[in-house]
Design a protein around this motif. Structure first.
Motif, mmCIF file in Angstrom:
data_model
loop_
_atom_site.group_PDB
_atom_site.id
_atom_site.type_symbol
_atom_site.label_atom_id
_atom_site.label_comp_id
_atom_site.label_asym_id
_atom_site.label_seq_id
_atom_site.Cartn_x
_atom_site.Cartn_y
_atom_site.Cartn_z
ATOM 1 N N UNK A 24 -13.343 5.039 6.597
ATOM 2 C CA UNK A 24 -12.584 5.946 5.866
ATOM 3 C C UNK A 24 -11.672 6.539 6.933
ATOM 4 N N UNK A 25 -10.314 6.650 6.449
ATOM 5 C CA UNK A 25 -9.506 7.470 7.254
ATOM 6 C C UNK A 25 -8.865 8.511 6.449
ATOM 7 N N UNK A 26 -8.953 9.741 6.988
ATOM 8 C CA UNK A 26 -8.336 10.959 6.436
ATOM 9 C C UNK A 26 -7.596 11.794 7.309
ATOM 10 N N UNK A 27 -6.647 12.595 6.601
ATOM 11 C CA UNK A 27 -5.866 13.572 7.305
ATOM 12 C C UNK A 27 -6.315 15.039 6.706
ATOM 13 N N UNK A 28 -6.869 16.025 7.639
ATOM 14 C CA UNK A 28 -7.034 17.161 7.478
ATOM 15 C C UNK A 28 -6.181 18.216 7.764
ATOM 16 N N UNK A 29 -5.980 19.168 6.857
ATOM 17 C CA UNK A 29 -5.129 20.378 6.994
ATOM 18 C C UNK A 29 -6.089 21.570 7.001
ATOM 19 N N UNK A 93 -11.618 9.521 11.388
ATOM 20 C CA UNK A 93 -11.980 8.032 11.191
ATOM 21 C C UNK A 93 -13.587 8.122 11.228
ATOM 22 N N UNK A 94 -13.887 7.524 9.947
ATOM 23 C CA UNK A 94 -15.476 7.673 9.760
ATOM 24 C C UNK A 94 -15.700 6.141 9.256
ATOM 25 N N UNK A 95 -16.777 5.786 9.898
ATOM 26 C CA UNK A 95 -17.529 4.401 9.313
ATOM 27 C C UNK A 95 -19.056 4.745 9.119
ATOM 28 N N UNK A 96 -19.472 4.174 7.837
ATOM 29 C CA UNK A 96 -20.995 4.494 7.395
ATOM 30 C C UNK A 96 -21.231 3.220 7.097
ATOM 31 N N UNK A 108 -14.853 10.103 14.382
ATOM 32 C CA UNK A 108 -14.158 10.964 15.297
ATOM 33 C C UNK A 108 -13.251 11.771 14.629
ATOM 34 N N UNK A 109 -12.947 13.028 15.063
ATOM 35 C CA UNK A 109 -12.142 13.920 14.539
ATOM 36 C C UNK A 109 -10.825 13.972 15.900
#
Length: 126
Positions: A24-29, A93-96, A108-109
């Motif tokens: 998963x890739x995400x952008x956080x605000x 970035x998250x891998x599970x 990782x953040x």
């Protein structure tokens, strides 16, 4: 419905992409005006490590549509401070991997070339 304590209050997800191999890739605000920054710390606000870990958990919950509990933090390193007034938007970035009843997670953040958090741990269904 999954339990999210910080989503849509402390932070929002501005982009979300599920990739191959359970990545998963995400952008956080961040909500830079959130009350948590008055206590952590008003003169120089930083995102608490527990909130960073919670963000990782909540994004995984959104993907899996399951309530989770962190059962083990194998290796969690806070390598840089997320200062909301300087970096109100950052990436995840998250891998599970599902292992019986557990989800093994590496995440990782970061912003550009600066890594704020390296997470390796395990979550189980609540």
């Amino acid at each position: 419905m999954t339990n999210t304590f910080l989503l849509n209050d402390f932070y929002t997800i501005t982009s979300f992409e599920k990739k191959e191999d359970n990545t998963i890739s995400a952008q956080i605000k961040l909500n830079v005006n959130h009350n948590i920054f008055k206590g952590h710390f008003e003169q120089m606000p930083v995102v608490p490590g527990v909130c960073q870990t919670q963000i990782i958990k909540e994004i995984l919950q959104q993907e899996l549509n399951e309530d989770l509990i962190m059962s083990k933090g194998d290796n969690i390193k806070f390598t840089g401070m997320i200062i909301p007034t300087q970096t109100p938007v950052f990436s995840l970035d998250l891998k599970y991997k599902k292992e019986e009843i557990n989800y093994s997670v590496e995440a990782n953040l970061f912003f550009e070339n600066t890594i704020f958090t390296k997470f390796k741990g395990t979550f189980i269904q609540n």
